[in-house]
Design a protein around this motif. Structure first.
Motif, PDB file in Angstrom:
ATOM      1  N   ARG A  32      37.645  47.902  48.420  1.00  0.00           N
ATOM      2  CA  ARG A  32      37.294  46.499  48.635  1.00  0.00           C
ATOM      3  C   ARG A  32      36.201  46.382  49.690  1.00  0.00           C
ATOM      4  NH1 ARG A  32      41.801  44.946  49.424  1.00  0.00           N
ATOM      5  NH2 ARG A  32      42.092  44.198  51.547  1.00  0.00           N
ATOM      6  N   ALA A  33      36.288  47.205  50.725  1.00  0.00           N
ATOM      7  CA  ALA A  33      35.240  47.193  51.757  1.00  0.00           C
ATOM      8  C   ALA A  33      33.899  47.632  51.172  1.00  0.00           C
ATOM      9  CB  ALA A  33      35.643  48.109  52.909  1.00  0.00           C
ATOM     10  N   ILE A  34      33.924  48.588  50.245  1.00  0.00           N
ATOM     11  CA  ILE A  34      32.685  49.057  49.611  1.00  0.00           C
ATOM     12  C   ILE A  34      32.113  47.989  48.685  1.00  0.00           C
ATOM     13  CG2 ILE A  34      31.741  50.775  48.012  1.00  0.00           C
ATOM     14  CD1 ILE A  34      33.809  52.749  49.162  1.00  0.00           C
ATOM     15  N   LEU A  35      32.993  47.275  47.985  1.00  0.00           N
ATOM     16  CA  LEU A  35      32.538  46.220  47.069  1.00  0.00           C
ATOM     17  C   LEU A  35      31.829  45.084  47.800  1.00  0.00           C
ATOM     18  CD1 LEU A  35      35.611  45.945  44.656  1.00  0.00           C
ATOM     19  CD2 LEU A  35      33.298  46.648  44.036  1.00  0.00           C
ATOM     20  N   VAL A  36      32.056  44.983  49.105  1.00  0.00           N
ATOM     21  CA  VAL A  36      31.422  43.923  49.889  1.00  0.00           C
ATOM     22  C   VAL A  36      29.896  44.001  49.786  1.00  0.00           C
ATOM     23  CG1 VAL A  36      30.969  43.158  52.251  1.00  0.00           C
ATOM     24  CG2 VAL A  36      33.314  43.601  51.521  1.00  0.00           C
ATOM     25  N   VAL A  37      29.351  45.205  49.732  1.00  0.00           N
ATOM     26  CA  VAL A  37      27.893  45.372  49.730  1.00  0.00           C
ATOM     27  C   VAL A  37      27.249  44.746  48.494  1.00  0.00           C
ATOM     28  CG1 VAL A  37      26.004  47.035  49.772  1.00  0.00           C
ATOM     29  CG2 VAL A  37      28.059  47.441  51.155  1.00  0.00           C
ATOM     30  N   PRO A  38      27.634  45.142  47.260  1.00  0.00           N
ATOM     31  CA  PRO A  38      26.997  44.493  46.102  1.00  0.00           C
ATOM     32  C   PRO A  38      27.333  43.013  45.970  1.00  0.00           C
ATOM     33  CG  PRO A  38      28.791  45.939  45.390  1.00  0.00           C
ATOM     34  CD  PRO A  38      28.562  46.214  46.847  1.00  0.00           C
ATOM     35  N   ILE A  39      28.541  42.624  46.396  1.00  0.00           N
ATOM     36  CA  ILE A  39      28.890  41.205  46.318  1.00  0.00           C
ATOM     37  C   ILE A  39      27.977  40.380  47.217  1.00  0.00           C
ATOM     38  CG2 ILE A  39      30.658  39.506  46.942  1.00  0.00           C
ATOM     39  CD1 ILE A  39      32.765  41.516  45.993  1.00  0.00           C
ATOM     40  N   ALA A  40      27.799  40.826  48.457  1.00  0.00           N
ATOM     41  CA  ALA A  40      26.943  40.094  49.400  1.00  0.00           C
ATOM     42  C   ALA A  40      25.506  40.036  48.887  1.00  0.00           C
ATOM     43  CB  ALA A  40      26.990  40.753  50.772  1.00  0.00           C
ATOM     44  N   TRP A  41      25.044  41.121  48.264  1.00  0.00           N
ATOM     45  CA  TRP A  41      23.674  41.150  47.730  1.00  0.00           C
ATOM     46  C   TRP A  41      23.509  40.140  46.595  1.00  0.00           C
ATOM     47  CZ3 TRP A  41      18.907  41.889  48.612  1.00  0.00           C
ATOM     48  CH2 TRP A  41      17.989  42.116  47.593  1.00  0.00           C
ATOM     49  N   LEU A  42      24.481  40.088  45.703  1.00  0.00           N
ATOM     50  CA  LEU A  42      24.407  39.141  44.597  1.00  0.00           C
ATOM     51  C   LEU A  42      24.523  37.703  45.097  1.00  0.00           C
ATOM     52  CD1 LEU A  42      26.569  40.998  41.918  1.00  0.00           C
ATOM     53  CD2 LEU A  42      24.093  40.593  41.853  1.00  0.00           C
ATOM     54  N   GLY A  50      27.784  36.073  36.367  1.00  0.00           N
ATOM     55  CA  GLY A  50      28.791  36.901  35.717  1.00  0.00           C
ATOM     56  C   GLY A  50      29.153  38.138  36.530  1.00  0.00           C
ATOM     57  N   PRO A  51      28.176  39.018  36.814  1.00  0.00           N
ATOM     58  CA  PRO A  51      28.488  40.209  37.622  1.00  0.00           C
ATOM     59  C   PRO A  51      29.023  39.861  39.006  1.00  0.00           C
ATOM     60  CG  PRO A  51      26.384  40.475  36.511  1.00  0.00           C
ATOM     61  CD  PRO A  51      26.805  39.050  36.294  1.00  0.00           C
ATOM     62  N   MET A  52      28.499  38.778  39.612  1.00  0.00           N
ATOM     63  CA  MET A  52      28.935  38.412  40.958  1.00  0.00           C
ATOM     64  C   MET A  52      30.424  38.048  40.971  1.00  0.00           C
ATOM     65  SD  MET A  52      27.340  35.529  43.530  1.00  0.00           S
ATOM     66  CE  MET A  52      27.638  34.164  42.398  1.00  0.00           C
ATOM     67  N   PHE A  53      30.849  37.179  40.062  1.00  0.00           N
ATOM     68  CA  PHE A  53      32.250  36.788  40.036  1.00  0.00           C
ATOM     69  C   PHE A  53      33.127  37.904  39.475  1.00  0.00           C
ATOM     70  CE2 PHE A  53      30.738  32.500  40.818  1.00  0.00           C
ATOM     71  CZ  PHE A  53      31.741  31.998  41.627  1.00  0.00           C
ATOM     72  N   GLY A  54      32.542  38.788  38.655  1.00  0.00           N
ATOM     73  CA  GLY A  54      33.293  39.942  38.190  1.00  0.00           C
ATOM     74  C   GLY A  54      33.667  40.852  39.350  1.00  0.00           C
ATOM     75  N   LEU A  55      32.708  41.113  40.235  1.00  0.00           N
ATOM     76  CA  LEU A  55      32.978  41.953  41.403  1.00  0.00           C
ATOM     77  C   LEU A  55      33.919  41.254  42.378  1.00  0.00           C
ATOM     78  CD1 LEU A  55      29.449  43.501  42.115  1.00  0.00           C
ATOM     79  CD2 LEU A  55      31.469  44.647  41.183  1.00  0.00           C
ATOM     80  N   ILE A  56      33.752  39.949  42.531  1.00  0.00           N
ATOM     81  CA  ILE A  56      34.658  39.193  43.406  1.00  0.00           C
ATOM     82  C   ILE A  56      36.088  39.269  42.860  1.00  0.00           C
ATOM     83  CG2 ILE A  56      35.286  36.883  44.203  1.00  0.00           C
ATOM     84  CD1 ILE A  56      32.285  36.255  44.394  1.00  0.00           C
ATOM     85  N   GLY A  57      36.233  39.132  41.535  1.00  0.00           N
ATOM     86  CA  GLY A  57      37.553  39.251  40.926  1.00  0.00           C
ATOM     87  C   GLY A  57      38.152  40.630  41.127  1.00  0.00           C
ATOM     88  N   LEU A  58      37.308  41.663  41.036  1.00  0.00           N
ATOM     89  CA  LEU A  58      37.790  43.029  41.267  1.00  0.00           C
ATOM     90  C   LEU A  58      38.250  43.205  42.706  1.00  0.00           C
ATOM     91  CD1 LEU A  58      38.179  45.875  40.140  1.00  0.00           C
ATOM     92  CD2 LEU A  58      35.777  46.362  40.717  1.00  0.00           C
ATOM     93  N   ALA A  59      37.496  42.640  43.649  1.00  0.00           N
ATOM     94  CA  ALA A  59      37.874  42.728  45.062  1.00  0.00           C
ATOM     95  C   ALA A  59      39.199  42.009  45.315  1.00  0.00           C
ATOM     96  CB  ALA A  59      36.776  42.132  45.943  1.00  0.00           C
ATOM     97  N   ILE A  60      39.376  40.842  44.684  1.00  0.00           N
ATOM     98  CA  ILE A  60      40.636  40.106  44.832  1.00  0.00           C
ATOM     99  C   ILE A  60      41.789  40.918  44.260  1.00  0.00           C
ATOM    100  CG2 ILE A  60      41.900  38.052  44.068  1.00  0.00           C
ATOM    101  CD1 ILE A  60      39.238  36.523  44.193  1.00  0.00           C
ATOM    102  N   ALA A  61      41.532  41.614  43.146  1.00  0.00           N
ATOM    103  CA  ALA A  61      42.587  42.434  42.532  1.00  0.00           C
ATOM    104  C   ALA A  61      43.017  43.562  43.463  1.00  0.00           C
ATOM    105  CB  ALA A  61      42.091  43.002  41.200  1.00  0.00           C
ATOM    106  N   THR A  62      42.048  44.190  44.136  1.00  0.00           N
ATOM    107  CA  THR A  62      42.415  45.267  45.068  1.00  0.00           C
ATOM    108  C   THR A  62      43.227  44.713  46.233  1.00  0.00           C
ATOM    109  OG1 THR A  62      40.398  45.066  46.428  1.00  0.00           O
ATOM    110  CG2 THR A  62      40.290  46.512  44.500  1.00  0.00           C
ATOM    111  N   ASP A  63      42.901  43.493  46.659  1.00  0.00           N
ATOM    112  CA  ASP A  63      43.654  42.862  47.748  1.00  0.00           C
ATOM    113  C   ASP A  63      45.085  42.564  47.313  1.00  0.00           C
ATOM    114  OD1 ASP A  63      44.076  41.774  50.248  1.00  0.00           O
ATOM    115  OD2 ASP A  63      43.342  39.798  49.688  1.00  0.00           O
ATOM    116  N   TRP A  64      45.251  42.221  46.053  1.00  0.00           N
ATOM    117  CA  TRP A  64      46.573  41.879  45.536  1.00  0.00           C
ATOM    118  C   TRP A  64      47.413  43.135  45.304  1.00  0.00           C
ATOM    119  CZ3 TRP A  64      49.622  42.276  41.041  1.00  0.00           C
ATOM    120  CH2 TRP A  64      50.665  41.340  40.943  1.00  0.00           C
TER     121      TRP A  64
END
Length: 215
Positions: A32-42, A50-64
């Protein structure tokens, strides 16, 4: 006859045993910490959505899943608590900074004072958490005001990403700011009580916290 220990002399217990670092649950938190980089860039670029919310959804899934995986595997550790909280704070800082600095063509921005408040709050909670952990010998759980503040911040970020009407976004910004300030006050009360009373500050009836809040 031994001299009674005053609350201000509550012993310092020291940091707890952190447990195993390389576990499946901790890897989820690290991802999730690594996903922060592409999410912040997008977010900075304003999409693609699409890709932005896809990565955000993936980050939320890791948090869950990280906490659940830790419990399933019997690998709940202090490292997990630290990594989970750190990943969340990094995500909040990176995304709000991206929403502050991105070009106007990318979508609505968050005001500087709001981003500074969010980052300052997280920094204070992280520093205070380290100090009180050393006093208690374990990490403390989040207060409800803190959880509400995080949820409100997430809603504000989503509203900005979806280019919500200005009135809606402004209302969310002020509501979130008020909750963040309130949470800072509540965490400060608990922090002072822990420094004065040590583990007794977290007794089940909450008397120590009430005494500190009445000062």
């Amino acid at each position: 006859m031994p001299t009674p220990v005053r609350p201000s002399q509550a012993p310092v217990i020291g940091f707890p045993d952190m447990g195993q670092f390389w576990t499946a649950a901790n890897l989820l938190s690290l991802s999730r910490a690594i996903l922060v980089v592409p999410i912040a860039w997008l977010v900075y670029r304003g999409g693609p959505i699409g890709p932005m919310f896809g990565l955000i959804g993936l980050a939320i899934a890791t948090d869950w899943f990280d906490g659940k995986v830790a419990r399933w595997q019997g690998q709940v550790s202090e490292w997990g608590k630290v990594l989970d909280a750190t990943a969340d704070k990094l995500a909040a800082a990176a995304v709000t900074l991206a929403l502050l600095t991105r070009p106007e063509t990318a979508g609505p921005n968050l005001p500087l004072w709001f981003v500074l408040l969010a980052i300052t709050r997280d920094a204070l909670l992280a520093l205070g958490g380290l100090i009180q952990t050393r006093r208690l010998g374990h990490f403390t759980s989040s207060l409800w005001s803190g959880k509400i503040a995080v949820t409100a911040l997430a809603l504000t970020v989503v509203a900005a990403l979806l280019a919500s009407p200005e009135a809606v976004l402004e209302a969310l910004i002020w509501f979130t700011a008020a909750v963040m300030v309130y949470s800072i006050v509540e965490y400060t009360v608990r922090f002072r009580a822990i420094l004065r009373y040590g583990p007794d500050a977290l007794e089940s009836d909450g008397n120590a916290l009430r005494r500190e809040g009445e000062r």
